[in-house]
Write a protein that holds these residues in place. Structure first.
Motif, PDB file in Angstrom:
ATOM      1  N   LEU A 473      43.041  10.582   5.289  1.00 55.68           N
ATOM      2  CA  LEU A 473      42.243  10.994   4.264  1.00 55.68           C
ATOM      3  C   LEU A 473      42.913  10.677   3.000  1.00 55.68           C
ATOM      4  O   LEU A 473      44.049  11.203   2.912  1.00 55.68           O
ATOM      5  N   PHE A 474      42.423   9.865   2.133  1.00 57.90           N
ATOM      6  CA  PHE A 474      42.948   9.713   0.694  1.00 57.90           C
ATOM      7  C   PHE A 474      42.379  10.755  -0.245  1.00 57.90           C
ATOM      8  O   PHE A 474      41.136  10.795  -0.378  1.00 57.90           O
ATOM      9  N   VAL A 475      43.176  11.701  -0.842  1.00 56.39           N
ATOM     10  CA  VAL A 475      42.500  12.735  -1.891  1.00 56.39           C
ATOM     11  C   VAL A 475      43.498  12.584  -3.008  1.00 56.39           C
ATOM     12  O   VAL A 475      44.555  12.940  -3.474  1.00 56.39           O
ATOM     13  N   SER A 476      42.467  12.575  -4.118  1.00 50.85           N
ATOM     14  CA  SER A 476      42.976  12.413  -5.515  1.00 50.85           C
ATOM     15  C   SER A 476      43.461  13.699  -5.828  1.00 50.85           C
ATOM     16  O   SER A 476      42.531  14.793  -5.560  1.00 50.85           O
ATOM     17  N   GLN A 477      44.418  14.004  -6.862  1.00 51.74           N
ATOM     18  CA  GLN A 477      45.071  15.139  -7.323  1.00 51.74           C
ATOM     19  C   GLN A 477      45.500  14.837  -8.719  1.00 51.74           C
ATOM     20  O   GLN A 477      46.013  13.853  -9.145  1.00 51.74           O
ATOM     21  N   SER A 478      45.261  15.827  -9.265  1.00 51.13           N
ATOM     22  CA  SER A 478      45.763  15.898 -10.779  1.00 51.13           C
ATOM     23  C   SER A 478      47.309  16.260 -11.043  1.00 51.13           C
ATOM     24  O   SER A 478      47.808  16.998 -10.047  1.00 51.13           O
ATOM     25  N   LEU A 479      47.881  15.475 -11.846  1.00 54.15           N
ATOM     26  CA  LEU A 479      49.461  15.721 -12.105  1.00 54.15           C
ATOM     27  C   LEU A 479      49.714  17.144 -12.338  1.00 54.15           C
ATOM     28  O   LEU A 479      50.813  18.155 -12.577  1.00 54.15           O
ATOM     29  N   ARG A 480      48.862  17.847 -13.121  1.00 50.60           N
ATOM     30  CA  ARG A 480      48.766  19.262 -13.614  1.00 50.60           C
ATOM     31  C   ARG A 480      48.929  19.957 -12.243  1.00 50.60           C
ATOM     32  O   ARG A 480      49.707  21.277 -12.230  1.00 50.60           O
ATOM     33  N   LEU A 505      47.600  12.368   5.650  1.00 53.93           N
ATOM     34  CA  LEU A 505      47.020  13.009   4.109  1.00 53.93           C
ATOM     35  C   LEU A 505      47.716  12.095   3.260  1.00 53.93           C
ATOM     36  O   LEU A 505      49.063  11.984   3.071  1.00 53.93           O
ATOM     37  N   VAL A 506      46.803  11.244   2.383  1.00 50.93           N
ATOM     38  CA  VAL A 506      47.410  10.574   1.452  1.00 50.93           C
ATOM     39  C   VAL A 506      47.120  10.916  -0.024  1.00 50.93           C
ATOM     40  O   VAL A 506      45.784  11.221  -0.286  1.00 50.93           O
ATOM     41  N   VAL A 507      48.096  11.456  -0.734  1.00 51.22           N
ATOM     42  CA  VAL A 507      47.814  12.003  -2.176  1.00 51.22           C
ATOM     43  C   VAL A 507      47.830  10.827  -3.035  1.00 51.22           C
ATOM     44  O   VAL A 507      48.456   9.958  -3.115  1.00 51.22           O
ATOM     45  N   ASP A 508      46.581  10.793  -3.667  1.00 48.64           N
ATOM     46  CA  ASP A 508      46.103   9.677  -4.607  1.00 48.64           C
ATOM     47  C   ASP A 508      46.325  10.266  -6.288  1.00 48.64           C
ATOM     48  O   ASP A 508      46.035  11.208  -6.629  1.00 48.64           O
ATOM     49  N   VAL A 509      47.358   9.511  -6.916  1.00 55.04           N
ATOM     50  CA  VAL A 509      47.684   9.775  -8.148  1.00 55.04           C
ATOM     51  C   VAL A 509      47.135   8.606  -9.232  1.00 55.04           C
ATOM     52  O   VAL A 509      47.523   7.430  -8.873  1.00 55.04           O
ATOM     53  N   ARG A 510      46.706   8.942 -10.195  1.00 52.70           N
ATOM     54  CA  ARG A 510      46.230   7.851 -11.402  1.00 52.70           C
ATOM     55  C   ARG A 510      47.298   7.363 -11.885  1.00 52.70           C
ATOM     56  O   ARG A 510      48.450   7.933 -12.357  1.00 52.70           O
TER      57      ARG A 510
END
Length: 634
Positions: A473-480, A505-510
């Motif tokens: 699963l790719f899950v987007s997370q805020s840098l905050r 788990l794949v943490v997705d960051v912008r």
């Protein structure tokens, strides 16, 4: 990585006056320092260790570094232009290869400089505190953390933004040299290098840095008060003043000014032109903020501190700053100009913040609120006064998630989905992530929201732990969220308690967040990657800073920006996409093409070299994990 010096061919002696042409200069002759300092007592007694005066002579193994000489001892034979200061130049040599470290240390010692050697990245920060070097001489390839990532981390440390960092490496790739300079280094020296060249390069850098520091502070070795390139106060100086204002309970205000559409500007005009534009914007804002301090905080934002002013006038001051920024066009090229827009969040100092970090977090959150307002200006209101805020009301709903498959173009054995945020409100309407996330950030609820999404994803991974094919699963997370130590602690504990494979788990960051908060992201990655958690950089747009992130961060995936989905209709976009994919592949990363809506877009992505495709042509986002990955044919 550097290699041991080659053995001289038969018939060639290290005592020959003229060594063979292919002899390398990566390590010095055993007595090379005699050329830089007249210290007869240091002459070797054995003829076997006597080397010729040519700089290219190969060192014999086992040479002992010389004692530290004073600058006066070496002055007569130093390269032209080397003018010793009152204190010896101090260089921190970061090199894990003993022979290379000995070479650099002995050359610098012989020139009257102090050279301290550390062999790994972990030892650098303690050495910086203990020795306060004038310059870092860095190897590119270090165990555990490469030189570029280490440089980026050093640049975020207080007072070290202007510390000269020079790389000494044998890597012949010109692209790698560009990436090194883009990571924050000041110079790149190629091995093999002649001792005279090394000394001149190091001494010139230090001499200029000391002169700049003296000009800015009047006290050699003190931190810079102003950036010598822009004339603006340094971020470090402004934050020191903010700390003093908070400690004295001063009246006044803090302003966070964010330039809108920065990513689009950088994409359109290029990195160099974007930097010139930000320098011009900073100078105009500084003029408008006079007599108060204004410093550049990061790529596209500025921080202004007004001490001792009427706090009733802060809103008017913010409005004036915004109007001054956009009042006149900025010249990009001879025939082109652009108007800049900005949003501003401000906070009064008198209510008090416990520390600088709290003040910055509050003012940045307020600026997020300003983005949602037509006026583009917002004032900070303590949390207890915002309980009925419309943003909190928007978040009063039922969390729902959707899933969109990410399919390998060549087939694969994993079931991969991106987790997409949805929020169902009381009236039955459903808000998308694009609506929910700005409201959550503005209301200070983003960490809670992120944690709920991650917890749901971990529950799914636990439920499907024995599924075939394995679920990722790719899950987007805020840098905050990622910046909070408590969140990293919670995630590590959750993975361990559930006994989950972290690689699922794949943490997705912008990309825009990663560019601003690189060091924060590196620290989070270091902690959780030990459990196998992987990372994806999304909304990827090529550029010098973005390309540097591909090696500075421990990434596994890159998701291309949505605009590349139309590359089949635009030859320039197609060529740009292929170049970006090539850069990412050379960094050993896997590429995801997103927003693929039709076969033409999919074909263009496939030809361009992507590894995975995501979009409605494959399958639209839904509430079920039912895509047939094993039989998928693209």
């Amino acid at each position: 990585m550097p290699h041991n010096p080659p053995t001289p061919p038969a018939g060639d002696s290290v005592n020959d006056t003229h060594p063979p042409r292919n002899a390398r200069a990566e390590t010095p002759p055993a007595d090379h320092w005699q050329r830089w300092a007249s210290v007869p007592s240091q002459a070797p007694s054995s003829a076997a260790t006597t080397a010729a005066a040519d700089d290219n002579v190969i060192a014999l193994p086992g040479a002992t570094p010389p004692p530290l000489h004073t600058a006066a001892d070496a002055q007569d034979d130093l390269p032209t232009g080397f003018l010793p200061s009152d204190a010896p130049y101090r260089i921190l040599v970061v090199e894990d290869d003993r022979a290379q470290a000995l070479f650099a240390q002995s050359v610098l010692h012989g020139a009257g400089m102090e050279a301290i050697v550390v062999g790994d990245a972990e030892s650098v920060q303690p050495a910086l505190k203990e020795h306060a070097p004038d310059l870092i001489l860095m190897d590119l390839h270090l165990p555990g953390l490469d030189g570029m990532r280490l440089t980026a981390m050093i640049r975020q440390l207080p007072g070290l933004q202007m510390l000269p960092i020079v790389f000494l490496s044998g890597d012949p790739d010109p692209e790698r040299q560009f990436e090194v300079l883009d990571s924050g280094a000041d110079d790149y020296l190629s091995k093999p290098i002649r001792p005279r060249h090394l000394i001149a390069a190091v001494s010139n850098r230090i001499r200029r840095a000391r002169a700049q520091a003296a000009a800015q502070t009047g006290d050699r070795g003190g931190p810079l008060l102003n950036n010598p390139e822009t004339g603006l106060p340094t971020r470090h100086h402004l934050l020191q003043q903010l700390s003093a204002a908070l400690g004295h309970r001063d009246r006044g205000g803090l302003f966070f000014i964010e330039i809108a559409s920065a990513l689009g500007l950088r994409e359109r005009y290029g990195y160099a032109a974007f930097e010139r534009l930000m320098v011009q914007a900073g100078q105009r804002l500084a003029e408008a903020a006079q007599p108060h301090l204004l410093a550049r905080l990061n790529d596209n934002s500025f921080l202004a501190l007004a001490r001792g002013v009427d706090e009733e006038q802060l809103d008017a001051t913010a409005q004036s700053l915004r109007e001054q920024l956009s009042s006149r066009a900025f010249v990009i090229r001879d025939d082109e100009s652009v108007h800049l827009r900005g949003v501003i969040g401000f906070a009064a100092l008198s209510p008090g913040f416990p520390d600088v970090g709290s003040a910055l977090e509050a003012i940045e959150r307020t600026t997020l609120q300003a983005r949602l307002l037509t006026a583009g200006v917002a004032g900070f209101v303590p949390h207890e006064e915002t309980s009925s805020d419309e943003h909190l009301a928007m978040l009063d709903g039922q969390l729902e998630l959707a899933y969109q498959p990410i399919v390998a173009v060549a087939g694969g054995g994993n079931a991969q989905y991106q987790v997409l945020l949805r929020l169902r409100q009381a009236d039955g309407s459903v808000l998308t992530a694009g609506q929910v996330i700005p409201a959550a950030e503005a209301a200070g609820r983003i960490a809670d929201l992120d944690q709920q999404v991650i917890d749901h994803a971990l529950g799914l991974l636990d439920h499907y732990r024995h599924a075939t094919p394995p679920l990722h699963l790719f899950v987007s997370q805020s840098l905050r969220t990622l910046a909070r130590d408590a969140f990293a602690d919670w995630l590590i504990e959750s993975l361990q308690q559930r006994q989950l494979d972290g690689s699922a788990l794949v943490v997705d960051v912008r990309l825009p967040d990663a560019l601003i908060h690189t060091v924060t992201l590196q620290q989070f990655c270091t902690r959780v990657s030990a459990l196998g958690v992987r990372f994806c950089l999304s909304q990827f747009e090529p550029g010098p800073e973005a390309n540097a992130l591909l090696t500075q961060l421990p990434l596994s995936f890159v998701r291309m920006a949505g605009r590349f989905s139309s590359s089949h209709a635009n030859p320039q976009t197609r060529d740009e996409m292929r170049a970006a994919i090539d850069v990412a592949h050379r960094a050993n990363l896997l590429i995801i093409g997103q927003q693929i809506e039709d076969p033409q877009a999919a074909a263009a992505m496939w030809v361009g070299g992507v590894d995975f495709i995501q979009g409605n042509m494959v399958q639209s986002a839904g509430s079920d994990l039912d895509f047939d990955f094993l039989n998928a044919v693209l």
